[in-house]
Every structure is written in structure tokens, then in C-alpha cells.
Design a protein around this motif. Structure first.
Motif, PDB file in Angstrom:
ATOM      1  N   THR A  80      29.192 -47.889  -4.309  1.00  0.00           N
ATOM      2  CA  THR A  80      29.266 -47.893  -2.731  1.00  0.00           C
ATOM      3  C   THR A  80      30.984 -49.408  -2.809  1.00  0.00           C
ATOM      4  OG1 THR A  80      28.052 -49.085  -1.146  1.00  0.00           O
ATOM      5  CG2 THR A  80      27.684 -46.717  -1.360  1.00  0.00           C
ATOM      6  N   ALA A  81      30.707 -50.889  -2.877  1.00  0.00           N
ATOM      7  CA  ALA A  81      31.630 -50.936  -3.045  1.00  0.00           C
ATOM      8  C   ALA A  81      32.824 -50.552  -3.975  1.00  0.00           C
ATOM      9  CB  ALA A  81      30.939 -52.804  -3.247  1.00  0.00           C
ATOM     10  N   LEU A  82      34.221 -51.236  -3.404  1.00  0.00           N
ATOM     11  CA  LEU A  82      35.007 -50.422  -3.741  1.00  0.00           C
ATOM     12  C   LEU A  82      35.270 -51.477  -5.817  1.00  0.00           C
ATOM     13  CD1 LEU A  82      38.574 -50.988  -1.519  1.00  0.00           C
ATOM     14  CD2 LEU A  82      37.607 -48.811  -2.342  1.00  0.00           C
ATOM     15  N   HIS A  83      35.628 -51.045  -6.067  1.00  0.00           N
ATOM     16  CA  HIS A  83      34.996 -51.200  -7.793  1.00  0.00           C
ATOM     17  C   HIS A  83      36.486 -51.168  -9.095  1.00  0.00           C
ATOM     18  CE1 HIS A  83      32.668 -47.500  -8.002  1.00  0.00           C
ATOM     19  NE2 HIS A  83      32.718 -47.894  -9.802  1.00  0.00           N
ATOM     20  N   GLY A  84      36.251 -51.818 -10.015  1.00  0.00           N
ATOM     21  CA  GLY A  84      37.114 -51.003 -11.214  1.00  0.00           C
ATOM     22  C   GLY A  84      37.968 -51.979 -11.954  1.00  0.00           C
ATOM     23  N   ILE A  85      38.993 -51.439 -13.334  1.00  0.00           N
ATOM     24  CA  ILE A  85      39.104 -52.402 -14.008  1.00  0.00           C
ATOM     25  C   ILE A  85      40.684 -53.200 -13.151  1.00  0.00           C
ATOM     26  CG2 ILE A  85      40.559 -53.037 -15.295  1.00  0.00           C
ATOM     27  CD1 ILE A  85      38.769 -51.508 -17.693  1.00  0.00           C
ATOM     28  N   GLU A  86      40.222 -54.795 -12.782  1.00  0.00           N
ATOM     29  CA  GLU A  86      41.429 -55.460 -11.970  1.00  0.00           C
ATOM     30  C   GLU A  86      42.641 -56.307 -13.534  1.00  0.00           C
ATOM     31  OE1 GLU A  86      40.893 -58.354  -8.860  1.00  0.00           O
ATOM     32  OE2 GLU A  86      40.616 -59.627 -10.642  1.00  0.00           O
ATOM     33  N   ALA A  87      42.287 -56.484 -13.905  1.00  0.00           N
ATOM     34  CA  ALA A  87      43.205 -56.923 -15.290  1.00  0.00           C
ATOM     35  C   ALA A  87      42.561 -56.723 -16.677  1.00  0.00           C
ATOM     36  CB  ALA A  87      43.054 -57.883 -15.080  1.00  0.00           C
ATOM     37  N   ILE A  88      43.739 -55.906 -17.651  1.00  0.00           N
ATOM     38  CA  ILE A  88      43.352 -55.471 -19.228  1.00  0.00           C
ATOM     39  C   ILE A  88      43.362 -56.988 -19.599  1.00  0.00           C
ATOM     40  CG2 ILE A  88      43.949 -54.455 -21.236  1.00  0.00           C
ATOM     41  CD1 ILE A  88      43.705 -52.410 -18.649  1.00  0.00           C
ATOM     42  N   GLN A  89      42.546 -58.187 -20.684  1.00  0.00           N
ATOM     43  CA  GLN A  89      43.573 -58.610 -20.835  1.00  0.00           C
ATOM     44  C   GLN A  89      43.867 -58.528 -23.518  1.00  0.00           C
ATOM     45  OE1 GLN A  89      40.674 -59.584 -18.866  1.00  0.00           O
ATOM     46  NE2 GLN A  89      42.367 -60.115 -16.819  1.00  0.00           N
ATOM     47  N   THR A  90      42.693 -57.964 -23.456  1.00  0.00           N
ATOM     48  CA  THR A  90      42.090 -56.971 -24.800  1.00  0.00           C
ATOM     49  C   THR A  90      42.546 -55.559 -25.324  1.00  0.00           C
ATOM     50  OG1 THR A  90      42.060 -59.479 -25.217  1.00  0.00           O
ATOM     51  CG2 THR A  90      41.711 -57.694 -27.258  1.00  0.00           C
ATOM     52  N   GLN A  91      43.201 -55.137 -25.828  1.00  0.00           N
ATOM     53  CA  GLN A  91      42.629 -53.272 -26.172  1.00  0.00           C
ATOM     54  C   GLN A  91      42.277 -53.448 -27.561  1.00  0.00           C
ATOM     55  OE1 GLN A  91      46.026 -50.558 -24.771  1.00  0.00           O
ATOM     56  NE2 GLN A  91      45.754 -51.499 -22.786  1.00  0.00           N
ATOM     57  N   PRO A  92      41.541 -52.538 -27.913  1.00  0.00           N
ATOM     58  CA  PRO A  92      41.355 -51.495 -26.975  1.00  0.00           C
ATOM     59  C   PRO A  92      39.441 -51.670 -25.876  1.00  0.00           C
ATOM     60  CG  PRO A  92      40.559 -51.342 -29.304  1.00  0.00           C
ATOM     61  CD  PRO A  92      41.208 -52.110 -29.246  1.00  0.00           C
ATOM     62  N   VAL A  93      40.079 -50.987 -24.738  1.00  0.00           N
ATOM     63  CA  VAL A  93      39.229 -51.208 -24.257  1.00  0.00           C
ATOM     64  C   VAL A  93      38.073 -49.745 -24.277  1.00  0.00           C
ATOM     65  CG1 VAL A  93      37.971 -51.536 -21.389  1.00  0.00           C
ATOM     66  CG2 VAL A  93      40.162 -52.504 -22.997  1.00  0.00           C
ATOM     67  N   SER A  94      36.993 -49.708 -24.131  1.00  0.00           N
ATOM     68  CA  SER A  94      35.658 -49.402 -24.517  1.00  0.00           C
ATOM     69  C   SER A  94      34.416 -49.711 -23.528  1.00  0.00           C
ATOM     70  CB  SER A  94      34.979 -48.599 -25.389  1.00  0.00           C
ATOM     71  OG  SER A  94      34.870 -49.289 -26.389  1.00  0.00           O
ATOM     72  N   TYR A  95      33.586 -48.657 -22.685  1.00  0.00           N
ATOM     73  CA  TYR A  95      32.578 -48.893 -22.055  1.00  0.00           C
ATOM     74  C   TYR A  95      31.292 -48.441 -22.030  1.00  0.00           C
ATOM     75  CZ  TYR A  95      34.622 -48.509 -18.435  1.00  0.00           C
ATOM     76  OH  TYR A  95      35.977 -48.010 -16.777  1.00  0.00           O
ATOM     77  N   LEU A  96      29.917 -48.308 -21.949  1.00  0.00           N
ATOM     78  CA  LEU A  96      29.583 -47.325 -20.987  1.00  0.00           C
ATOM     79  C   LEU A  96      28.944 -47.447 -20.333  1.00  0.00           C
ATOM     80  CD1 LEU A  96      26.719 -47.071 -23.651  1.00  0.00           C
ATOM     81  CD2 LEU A  96      28.214 -45.670 -23.815  1.00  0.00           C
ATOM     82  N   SER A  97      29.250 -46.109 -19.472  1.00  0.00           N
ATOM     83  CA  SER A  97      29.199 -46.950 -17.832  1.00  0.00           C
ATOM     84  C   SER A  97      28.253 -45.245 -17.573  1.00  0.00           C
ATOM     85  CB  SER A  97      30.520 -45.614 -17.018  1.00  0.00           C
ATOM     86  OG  SER A  97      30.457 -45.729 -15.603  1.00  0.00           O
ATOM     87  N   VAL A  98      26.706 -46.147 -16.120  1.00  0.00           N
ATOM     88  CA  VAL A  98      25.938 -45.141 -16.136  1.00  0.00           C
ATOM     89  C   VAL A  98      25.960 -45.108 -14.736  1.00  0.00           C
ATOM     90  CG1 VAL A  98      23.175 -44.824 -16.666  1.00  0.00           C
ATOM     91  CG2 VAL A  98      25.107 -45.352 -18.955  1.00  0.00           C
ATOM     92  N   VAL A  99      25.829 -43.632 -13.966  1.00  0.00           N
ATOM     93  CA  VAL A  99      26.126 -43.688 -12.657  1.00  0.00           C
ATOM     94  C   VAL A  99      24.362 -42.971 -12.406  1.00  0.00           C
ATOM     95  CG1 VAL A  99      26.918 -42.965 -10.229  1.00  0.00           C
ATOM     96  CG2 VAL A  99      28.161 -43.567 -12.464  1.00  0.00           C
ATOM     97  N   PHE A 100      23.605 -43.855 -11.072  1.00  0.00           N
ATOM     98  CA  PHE A 100      22.190 -43.488 -10.818  1.00  0.00           C
ATOM     99  C   PHE A 100      22.628 -43.523  -9.129  1.00  0.00           C
ATOM    100  CE2 PHE A 100      21.726 -46.445 -14.064  1.00  0.00           C
ATOM    101  CZ  PHE A 100      21.468 -46.211 -14.777  1.00  0.00           C
ATOM    102  N   THR A 101      22.426 -41.860  -8.836  1.00  0.00           N
ATOM    103  CA  THR A 101      22.573 -41.076  -7.750  1.00  0.00           C
ATOM    104  C   THR A 101      21.219 -40.489  -6.945  1.00  0.00           C
ATOM    105  OG1 THR A 101      24.493 -41.222  -8.156  1.00  0.00           O
ATOM    106  CG2 THR A 101      23.609 -40.519  -5.809  1.00  0.00           C
ATOM    107  N   LEU A 102      21.040 -41.227  -6.206  1.00  0.00           N
ATOM    108  CA  LEU A 102      19.573 -40.543  -5.025  1.00  0.00           C
ATOM    109  C   LEU A 102      20.430 -39.108  -4.618  1.00  0.00           C
ATOM    110  CD1 LEU A 102      17.773 -43.427  -3.572  1.00  0.00           C
ATOM    111  CD2 LEU A 102      17.153 -42.411  -5.516  1.00  0.00           C
ATOM    112  N   ARG A 103      19.828 -38.029  -4.989  1.00  0.00           N
ATOM    113  CA  ARG A 103      20.072 -36.938  -4.220  1.00  0.00           C
ATOM    114  C   ARG A 103      19.379 -36.688  -3.334  1.00  0.00           C
ATOM    115  NH1 ARG A 103      18.848 -31.041  -6.996  1.00  0.00           N
ATOM    116  NH2 ARG A 103      16.497 -31.671  -6.484  1.00  0.00           N
ATOM    117  N   GLU A 104      19.768 -36.021  -2.170  1.00  0.00           N
ATOM    118  CA  GLU A 104      20.162 -35.964  -0.421  1.00  0.00           C
ATOM    119  C   GLU A 104      19.075 -34.241  -0.823  1.00  0.00           C
ATOM    120  OE1 GLU A 104      22.611 -37.220   2.140  1.00  0.00           O
ATOM    121  OE2 GLU A 104      22.548 -38.524   1.302  1.00  0.00           O
TER     122      GLU A 104
END
Length: 104
Positions: A80-104
Motif C-alpha cells: 500500500t506504500a508507494l513503491h517501484g524502481i527509482e533508478a536503473i544502474q545495470t541492465q538487464p533487470v529481471s526479478y520475481l514479484s509475488v503479491v499476497f492479498t487478503l480477499r474480502e
């Protein structure tokens, strides 16, 4: 490949699976920054996010924190906090991103 709501140009998302178990929704993605990708620090959504960096070096911002990360580094934070890549130093860039959300 999937198009995500709020996706940014030249950020490629590959959905690796998904799980809905009870009230927990889990979405793992392989994220690759294509050559034209620009830094972007205003992602924001419900849940927790876990990142594991596979290649490249970036400065990643989440909330008020800004950290240098590269291959083998990981982050876990409230998405819920603002987030993301602020600067790219070395490419290529790849990463695993796993989002966990509680369903209402």
C-alpha cells in the motif's frame, strides 16, 4: 505474458501461476525491464509484496526507504506504500514479484 492494471511501458509481466486459497490470493510474476524501461516509483496496491532480484542493479523505493539491490537480493514490504524502481544502474533487470492479498 499478461497486461496488468497500472502496468508501465517496457515492463514485461509473466504470470507464473496463481493461488486462491480461502481468503489468501497469491500472484507470482517474472518481471523483466525491456531496454526502453524508465524508473517508476508510484506503484501502489493492497497486500504484501515479495521481490527477488535475478539480474541487474537498481535502486528500489518503497515508502520512505530507498535501497540498492541486485541479483540475489530480496525485499518484503506493504504494497500500500508507494513503491517501484527509482533508478536503473545495470541492465538487464529481471526479478520475481509475488503479491499476497487478503480477499474480502
Amino acid at each position: 505474458m499478461v497486461d496488468r492494471i497500472g502496468a508501465v511501458a517496457d515492463y514485461r509481466y509473466e504470470l507464473l501461476g496463481h493461488l486462491l486459497s480461502g481468503n489468501l490470493f497469491v500472484e507470482p510474476y517474472l518481471v523483466t525491464l525491456l531496454p526502453g524501461a524508465d524508473p517508476y516509483v508510484t506503484f501502489q496496491h493492497p497486500g504484501l509484496k515479495f521481490l527477488y532480484f535475478l539480474s541487474g542493479e537498481v535502486t528500489y523505493r518503497y515508502g520512505a526507504k530507498s535501497v540498492a539491490v541486485g541479483a540475489g537480493d530480496s525485499l518484503l514490504f506493504d504494497a500500500t506504500a508507494l513503491h517501484g524502481i527509482e533508478a536503473i544502474q545495470t541492465q538487464p533487470v529481471s526479478y520475481l514479484s509475488v503479491v499476497f492479498t487478503l480477499r474480502e
